[in-house]
Design a protein around this motif. Structure first.
Motif, PDB file in Angstrom:
ATOM      1  N   LYS A  39       0.850  -1.189   0.000  1.00 42.21           N
ATOM      2  CA  LYS A  39       0.000   0.000   0.000  1.00 42.21           C
ATOM      3  C   LYS A  39       0.885   1.238   0.000  1.00 42.21           C
ATOM      4  O   LYS A  39       1.402   1.664   1.024  1.00 42.21           O
ATOM      5  CB  LYS A  39      -0.908   0.016   1.231  1.00 42.21           C
ATOM      6  CG  LYS A  39      -1.966  -1.076   1.233  1.00 42.21           C
ATOM      7  CD  LYS A  39      -2.901  -0.925   2.422  1.00 42.21           C
ATOM      8  CE  LYS A  39      -3.986  -1.986   2.401  1.00 42.21           C
ATOM      9  NZ  LYS A  39      -4.914  -1.848   3.559  1.00 42.21           N
ATOM     10  N   GLY A  40       1.090   1.811  -1.168  1.00 45.10           N
ATOM     11  CA  GLY A  40       1.830   3.058  -1.256  1.00 45.10           C
ATOM     12  C   GLY A  40       3.332   2.902  -1.172  1.00 45.10           C
ATOM     13  O   GLY A  40       3.895   1.810  -1.238  1.00 45.10           O
ATOM     14  N   TYR A  41       3.997   4.048  -0.992  1.00 48.10           N
ATOM     15  CA  TYR A  41       5.451   4.134  -0.952  1.00 48.10           C
ATOM     16  C   TYR A  41       5.970   3.502   0.336  1.00 48.10           C
ATOM     17  O   TYR A  41       5.408   3.716   1.409  1.00 48.10           O
ATOM     18  CB  TYR A  41       5.868   5.606  -1.028  1.00 48.10           C
ATOM     19  CG  TYR A  41       7.351   5.837  -1.113  1.00 48.10           C
ATOM     20  CD1 TYR A  41       8.007   5.860  -2.333  1.00 48.10           C
ATOM     21  CD2 TYR A  41       8.096   6.051   0.046  1.00 48.10           C
ATOM     22  CE1 TYR A  41       9.371   6.097  -2.409  1.00 48.10           C
ATOM     23  CE2 TYR A  41       9.461   6.293  -0.021  1.00 48.10           C
ATOM     24  CZ  TYR A  41      10.090   6.307  -1.249  1.00 48.10           C
ATOM     25  OH  TYR A  41      11.448   6.526  -1.316  1.00 48.10           O
ATOM     26  N   GLN A  42       7.057   2.744   0.215  1.00 45.56           N
ATOM     27  CA  GLN A  42       7.592   2.045   1.376  1.00 45.56           C
ATOM     28  C   GLN A  42       8.974   2.556   1.756  1.00 45.56           C
ATOM     29  O   GLN A  42       9.807   2.848   0.893  1.00 45.56           O
ATOM     30  CB  GLN A  42       7.672   0.536   1.104  1.00 45.56           C
ATOM     31  CG  GLN A  42       6.321  -0.129   0.966  1.00 45.56           C
ATOM     32  CD  GLN A  42       5.485   0.020   2.223  1.00 45.56           C
ATOM     33  OE1 GLN A  42       5.944  -0.223   3.325  1.00 45.56           O
ATOM     34  NE2 GLN A  42       4.234   0.436   2.052  1.00 45.56           N
ATOM     35  N   LEU A  43       9.178   2.646   3.053  1.00 49.19           N
ATOM     36  CA  LEU A  43      10.468   3.043   3.597  1.00 49.19           C
ATOM     37  C   LEU A  43      11.345   1.804   3.745  1.00 49.19           C
ATOM     38  O   LEU A  43      10.872   0.757   4.188  1.00 49.19           O
ATOM     39  CB  LEU A  43      10.254   3.706   4.953  1.00 49.19           C
ATOM     40  CG  LEU A  43      11.449   4.354   5.648  1.00 49.19           C
ATOM     41  CD1 LEU A  43      11.981   5.509   4.814  1.00 49.19           C
ATOM     42  CD2 LEU A  43      11.039   4.849   7.029  1.00 49.19           C
TER      43      LEU A  43
END
Length: 370
Positions: free
Chosen positions: A201-205
């Motif tokens: 879900k979305g951008y990952q760190l």
């Protein structure tokens, strides 16, 4: 698995739809409570860390004679007989015994079969006989007794450059974390079959996403998520859900790209992610990214339900890296310790000698100090 989150900014325009949704959530929460524990943190301003943390031992990593000069730890793992220290600047994995004596390095950078091109992660295998390194080119395996190269895992038709964290869970089988594929968590079995376990879900760190603790394979939540999973029989099963008293990052703010991530991560409110997890017989420890890019530490008593949560102690710079039985392990960096720290007098001899390598601290939690 589904996560129910209530937003203060959400409203229901259609009354009948709202009734149906409420019934659905009620049913879902009832089912979830049977499967995992919700940790509700009503107070996140605890600051008296000196009264809670009882230091038992301090061990320097390395010595003047071994010429090993360490910087910050990208990752540090406490094994049964070995300590792995992945040095951020040197991009090298140094191996120590529990006395802090330097033993050897696990591999080195290079293009040879026994070297790594781009070190992504490091772990022991399950019985700690091997040290395994996730590399851009695959997985390199070294003997944990002497550091000798054993093999490169041959993984057919899979671009290992897509993965940034891993956990060996069986012979030639792994859990993998990706930032840019359809799933964030994958299972890679011994015949090189890749199976998605958690949709991204979305951008990952990029940070370590796995922990082997008390025979459990713990999987960290993704950025903006707060449910901690266990890996069991090919599935991710929720174990804990952390509720920061309504201050969990709302889903509407989940970043989809780097620019959105920077904007979200700099927000003055909301807890953004769980960056580190450790667990012993009595306590669960979390380090989280909180409001205004401030680190918060959490110690949760699993038996009483008492939680201690607050901004990390900047005067000490304690970084918790491991746990066993009723004990925690942490690193401190002498350069970061101020005279106001509760640990300053304990390390003063090292400071006076100019010792700048990290110190391994063993400590326990004392809720009712005498």
């Amino acid at each position: 698995m589904f996560i129910i989150i209530t937003y203060n900014t959400m409203y229901i325009r259609n009354f009948s739809l709202g009734i149906c949704l409420s019934l659905f959530i009620l049913f879902s929460c009832t089912q979830k409570e049977e499967n995992y524990e919700t940790i509700k943190l009503t107070n996140t301003e605890f600051s008296d860390w000196s009264s809670l943390i009882k230091v038992n031992d301090i061990v320097p990593l390395g010595s003047e004679t071994d010429s090993v000069f360490l910087s910050l730890a990208q990752k540090c793992i406490i094994g049964t007989n070995r300590i792995l220290f992945w040095d951020y600047k040197a991009k090298t994995v140094y191996v120590f015994n529990h006395k802090g004596d330097f033993l050897f390095t696990a591999g080195r950078r290079g293009n040879a079969r026994n070297e790594y091109i781009d070190l992504r992660d490091v772990n022991f295998n399950k019985d700690e006989s091997n040290i395994e390194i996730l590399d851009l080119s695959g997985i390199k395996v070294y003997n944990s007794e002497n550091g000798s190269f054993i093999c490169k895992r041959e993984i057919d038709n899979i671009d290992m450059g897509n993965f940034y964290s891993f956990m060996p869970y069986d012979k030639k089988s792994y859990l993998l974390f990706s930032t840019n594929k359809d799933y964030s968590i994958y299972q890679l079995d011994s015949v090189s079959v890749l199976t998605g376990l958690r949709e991204r879900k979305g951008y990952q760190l990029v940070y370590s996403h796995f922990l082997y603790s008390n025979t459990n394979y713990v999987v960290y939540p993704d950025y903006g998520q707060f449910t901690i999973d266990n890996y069991e029989n090919g599935q991710l099963k929720p174990k804990y859900h952390v509720d920061f008293n309504g201050q969990n990052l709302p889903e509407e703010y989940l970043p989809k790209n780097y620019d959105e991530f920077n904007k979200t991560d700099n927000m003055q409110s909301y807890f953004k992610s769980i960056l580190s997890i450790q667990e012993n017989s009595d306590y669960l420890y979390l380090r989280t990214a909180g409001p205004s890019q401030t680190y918060y530490d959490v110690f949760y008593n699993k038996k009483s339900g008492q939680a201690y949560a607050g901004p990390s102690d900047k005067d000490t710079g304690l970084t918790v890296i491991g746990a066993s039985s009723d004990t925690f392990y942490a690193l401190i960096y002498p350069d970061f310790v101020t005279k106001e720290s509760y640990i300053y007098n304990l390390i003063k001899d090292y400071l006076d000698k100019g010792f700048m390598n990290p110190l391994l601290v063993t400590f326990k939690i004392q809720e009712n100090p005498s």
